[in-house]
Design an enzyme around this catalytic site. Sequence first.
Site, PDB file in Angstrom:
ATOM      1  N   ASP A  51      57.457  45.278  34.525  1.00 63.46           N
ATOM      2  CA  ASP A  51      56.244  46.123  33.972  1.00 63.46           C
ATOM      3  C   ASP A  51      56.567  47.548  34.102  1.00 63.46           C
ATOM      4  O   ASP A  51      55.953  48.401  33.735  1.00 63.46           O
ATOM      5  CB  ASP A  51      55.156  46.295  35.540  1.00 63.46           C
ATOM      6  N   GLY A  52      57.677  47.784  34.445  1.00 69.60           N
ATOM      7  CA  GLY A  52      58.127  49.400  34.336  1.00 69.60           C
ATOM      8  C   GLY A  52      58.316  49.967  32.693  1.00 69.60           C
ATOM      9  O   GLY A  52      57.876  50.640  32.359  1.00 69.60           O
ATOM     10  N   ARG A 150      45.835  66.081  55.244  1.00 70.74           N
ATOM     11  CA  ARG A 150      47.012  67.190  55.319  1.00 70.74           C
ATOM     12  C   ARG A 150      48.044  65.375  55.405  1.00 70.74           C
ATOM     13  O   ARG A 150      46.981  64.693  56.540  1.00 70.74           O
ATOM     14  CB  ARG A 150      47.106  67.933  56.420  1.00 70.74           C
ATOM     15  N   THR A 163      48.154  46.935  42.329  1.00 75.10           N
ATOM     16  CA  THR A 163      48.997  46.564  42.962  1.00 75.10           C
ATOM     17  C   THR A 163      50.174  46.567  42.802  1.00 75.10           C
ATOM     18  O   THR A 163      51.391  45.992  43.914  1.00 75.10           O
ATOM     19  CB  THR A 163      48.897  44.732  42.408  1.00 75.10           C
ATOM     20  N   TYR A 165      52.152  50.699  44.147  1.00 76.75           N
ATOM     21  CA  TYR A 165      52.551  51.514  44.829  1.00 76.75           C
ATOM     22  C   TYR A 165      51.163  51.622  45.872  1.00 76.75           C
ATOM     23  O   TYR A 165      51.603  51.919  46.210  1.00 76.75           O
ATOM     24  CB  TYR A 165      52.706  53.285  44.304  1.00 76.75           C
ATOM     25  N   SER A 168      51.585  48.606  48.317  1.00 77.31           N
ATOM     26  CA  SER A 168      52.761  49.358  49.244  1.00 77.31           C
ATOM     27  C   SER A 168      51.895  50.255  50.861  1.00 77.31           C
ATOM     28  O   SER A 168      53.015  49.883  51.164  1.00 77.31           O
ATOM     29  CB  SER A 168      53.673  49.854  48.866  1.00 77.31           C
ATOM     30  N   ALA A 187      50.243  58.621  54.210  1.00 79.13           N
ATOM     31  CA  ALA A 187      50.745  59.284  55.989  1.00 79.13           C
ATOM     32  C   ALA A 187      49.993  60.751  56.681  1.00 79.13           C
ATOM     33  O   ALA A 187      49.854  62.313  56.591  1.00 79.13           O
ATOM     34  CB  ALA A 187      52.218  59.850  55.984  1.00 79.13           C
TER      35      ALA A 187
END
Length: 266
Positions: A51-52, A150, A163, A165, A168, A187
């Site tokens: 895919d890359g 933030r 599907t 990044y 994940s 985060a």
Amino acid sequence: MTDRKNIFFYYLSDQGLEDKLNALYQLAESNGFTIVNDFEHANIIVSIGGDGAFLQAVRKTGFRQDCLYTGITRSGESGLYCDFNMDNVDEMLKTIQYEEMEVRRFPVINAELNGETSFYCLNEISVRSTIIKSIVMDVFIDDIHFETFRGDGLIVATPTGSTGYNKSTNGAVIDPKIPCFQVTELASINNNRYRTLGSSFVLNSDRKLTLSVQQDGNDYPIIGLDNEAYSIRNIRDISVTLSDHVIKTVKLKNNSYWDRVKRTFL
């Protein structure tokens, strides 16, 4: 589709691959195709790799709207964008030339930086801090303030980018037939001062998402565009919309997007 005869191959050179490509070129030419060295003269663009490599092929050739893209993986590689393997290249050529070929259309998002420079993304755009501190962004949907984020950053993904990044970081996997894009937090900090939704959310094709970066030392965030990263000076705001561009790829019969999701993850 028999008029599609000019093929451009995109790949990163290595000696083992060069030997296989010679056989691939001969096979293509024996089936009536012409190998071209300039992608602007091609109406079929083929990436070699996972895919890359496919993402790079699309980016480096300018998100062409007047040609077909297809991906070929090598042994041991898998790809949600790639329907073919080096072991079944002959099937790919016959599919393009003789069979009732099915064309899959993948949506693309457009990201505009500071109201000046635009970029297309097939997978996602991500925004992260370049310094060891959280980044603060005001999030607007259709120019109406939604939240102040933030945390480490935000990902804005296409359905096919969902599907990678995005997945994940606990984002949802979206059917690529749905014209939309998804926003996922990295985060996030939630306290008395900052409060976010705390989950990914999906925006319809006619929505505009604006991320306004607060100028508090994070004026130069890292911007990820698919699998390339850029450090762009003085980012004030990023506007994301679903583009009217699509990437057209060759689809094998009986090999749906969800078939490949199953093979890849289950």
